[in-house]
Design a protein around this motif. Structure first.
Motif, short mmCIF file in Angstrom:
data_model
loop_
_atom_site.label_atom_id
_atom_site.label_comp_id
_atom_site.label_asym_id
_atom_site.label_seq_id
_atom_site.Cartn_x
_atom_site.Cartn_y
_atom_site.Cartn_z
N LEU A 41 12.24 -11.68 -5.82
CA LEU A 41 12.75 -10.39 -5.33
C LEU A 41 13.19 -9.48 -6.47
O LEU A 41 13.23 -8.26 -6.32
CB LEU A 41 13.90 -10.60 -4.34
CG LEU A 41 13.50 -11.16 -2.98
CD1 LEU A 41 14.73 -11.48 -2.15
CD2 LEU A 41 12.57 -10.21 -2.25
N ALA A 42 13.49 -10.06 -7.61
CA ALA A 42 13.86 -9.26 -8.79
C ALA A 42 12.63 -8.64 -9.44
O ALA A 42 12.75 -7.74 -10.26
CB ALA A 42 14.60 -10.12 -9.80
N ASN A 43 11.44 -9.08 -9.02
CA ASN A 43 10.18 -8.57 -9.56
C ASN A 43 9.87 -7.23 -8.88
O ASN A 43 9.67 -7.16 -7.68
CB ASN A 43 9.07 -9.58 -9.29
CG ASN A 43 7.73 -9.16 -9.85
OD1 ASN A 43 7.49 -7.99 -10.13
ND2 ASN A 43 6.85 -10.12 -10.02
N ASN A 44 9.81 -6.19 -9.64
CA ASN A 44 9.57 -4.84 -9.10
C ASN A 44 8.13 -4.58 -8.71
O ASN A 44 7.82 -3.53 -8.15
CB ASN A 44 10.00 -3.78 -10.14
CG ASN A 44 11.49 -3.79 -10.37
OD1 ASN A 44 12.25 -4.10 -9.46
ND2 ASN A 44 11.90 -3.47 -11.57
N HIS A 45 7.24 -5.51 -8.98
CA HIS A 45 5.83 -5.31 -8.69
C HIS A 45 5.40 -5.88 -7.34
O HIS A 45 4.23 -5.81 -7.00
CB HIS A 45 4.96 -5.90 -9.81
CG HIS A 45 5.27 -5.31 -11.15
ND1 HIS A 45 4.97 -4.00 -11.47
CD2 HIS A 45 5.86 -5.83 -12.24
CE1 HIS A 45 5.36 -3.76 -12.71
NE2 HIS A 45 5.91 -4.86 -13.19
N PRO A 48 6.15 -4.25 -0.52
CA PRO A 48 7.26 -4.30 0.44
C PRO A 48 7.10 -5.37 1.51
O PRO A 48 8.06 -6.02 1.89
CB PRO A 48 7.26 -2.90 1.07
CG PRO A 48 6.60 -2.03 0.06
CD PRO A 48 5.61 -2.90 -0.66
N ASN A 49 5.86 -5.60 2.00
CA ASN A 49 5.67 -6.62 3.03
C ASN A 49 5.90 -8.03 2.48
O ASN A 49 6.32 -8.92 3.22
CB ASN A 49 4.30 -6.50 3.69
CG ASN A 49 3.16 -6.47 2.71
OD1 ASN A 49 3.36 -6.32 1.51
ND2 ASN A 49 1.95 -6.59 3.21
N SER A 53 8.81 -10.86 3.92
CA SER A 53 8.54 -12.27 4.17
C SER A 53 9.48 -13.16 3.36
O SER A 53 10.02 -14.14 3.87
CB SER A 53 7.09 -12.62 3.83
OG SER A 53 6.20 -11.94 4.67
N LEU A 54 9.67 -12.79 2.10
CA LEU A 54 10.56 -13.58 1.25
C LEU A 54 11.99 -13.58 1.77
O LEU A 54 12.67 -14.60 1.73
CB LEU A 54 10.51 -13.07 -0.19
CG LEU A 54 9.20 -13.29 -0.94
CD1 LEU A 54 9.26 -12.62 -2.31
CD2 LEU A 54 8.88 -14.77 -1.07
N PHE A 91 -1.46 -12.52 0.45
CA PHE A 91 -0.94 -11.72 -0.65
C PHE A 91 -1.54 -12.14 -1.98
O PHE A 91 -1.70 -11.35 -2.88
CB PHE A 91 0.58 -11.84 -0.75
CG PHE A 91 1.32 -11.37 0.47
CD1 PHE A 91 0.86 -10.32 1.24
CD2 PHE A 91 2.50 -11.98 0.85
CE1 PHE A 91 1.55 -9.88 2.36
CE2 PHE A 91 3.20 -11.57 1.97
CZ PHE A 91 2.73 -10.52 2.73
N TYR A 92 -1.85 -13.44 -2.10
CA TYR A 92 -2.29 -13.98 -3.39
C TYR A 92 -3.56 -14.76 -3.27
O TYR A 92 -3.86 -15.49 -2.46
CB TYR A 92 -1.19 -14.83 -4.02
CG TYR A 92 0.02 -14.02 -4.34
CD1 TYR A 92 0.07 -13.28 -5.51
CD2 TYR A 92 1.08 -13.92 -3.47
CE1 TYR A 92 1.18 -12.49 -5.80
CE2 TYR A 92 2.19 -13.14 -3.75
CZ TYR A 92 2.23 -12.42 -4.92
OH TYR A 92 3.30 -11.64 -5.22
#
Length: 92
Positions: A41-45, A48-49, A53-54, A91-92
């Motif tokens: 969550l600290a990752n700015n990249h 939003p979706n 989920s996180l 997402f990945y």
């Protein structure tokens, strides 16, 4: 050396998959998921979706580590766990 966000996502997905398959978990697994999610969550990249989920998985982890019966907690979240794994895969 810190792990990158792709490795963090992979570890998170692995823990969720084990919960779904084995229907059991440990306090340390929930705590590890919380640490991974805080870092992600600290990752700015992140999209939003992904963050939504996180945050849901984080809430699941918090409730799980405080649950008196891990099996029931995981059984009650089987459908959500499957959705989270699918979302992570998309997402990945």
């Amino acid at each position: 050396m810190p792990i990158n966000h792709e490795h963090q996502i992979s570890i998170l997905k692995d823990i969720l998959a084990e919960h779904q398959l084995d229907c059991c978990g440990t306090v340390s697994e929930y705590e590890q998921m919380e640490r991974l999610i805080k870092s992600l969550l600290a990752n700015n990249h992140l999209q939003p979706n992904v963050k939504q989920s996180l945050e849901s998985i984080y809430n699941y982890s918090q409730k799980g580590k405080n649950s008196s019966d891990q099996t029931i907690h995981i059984q009650n979240h089987q459908e959500q766990i499957g959705q989270w794994i699918s979302e992570i895969n998309s997402f990945y």
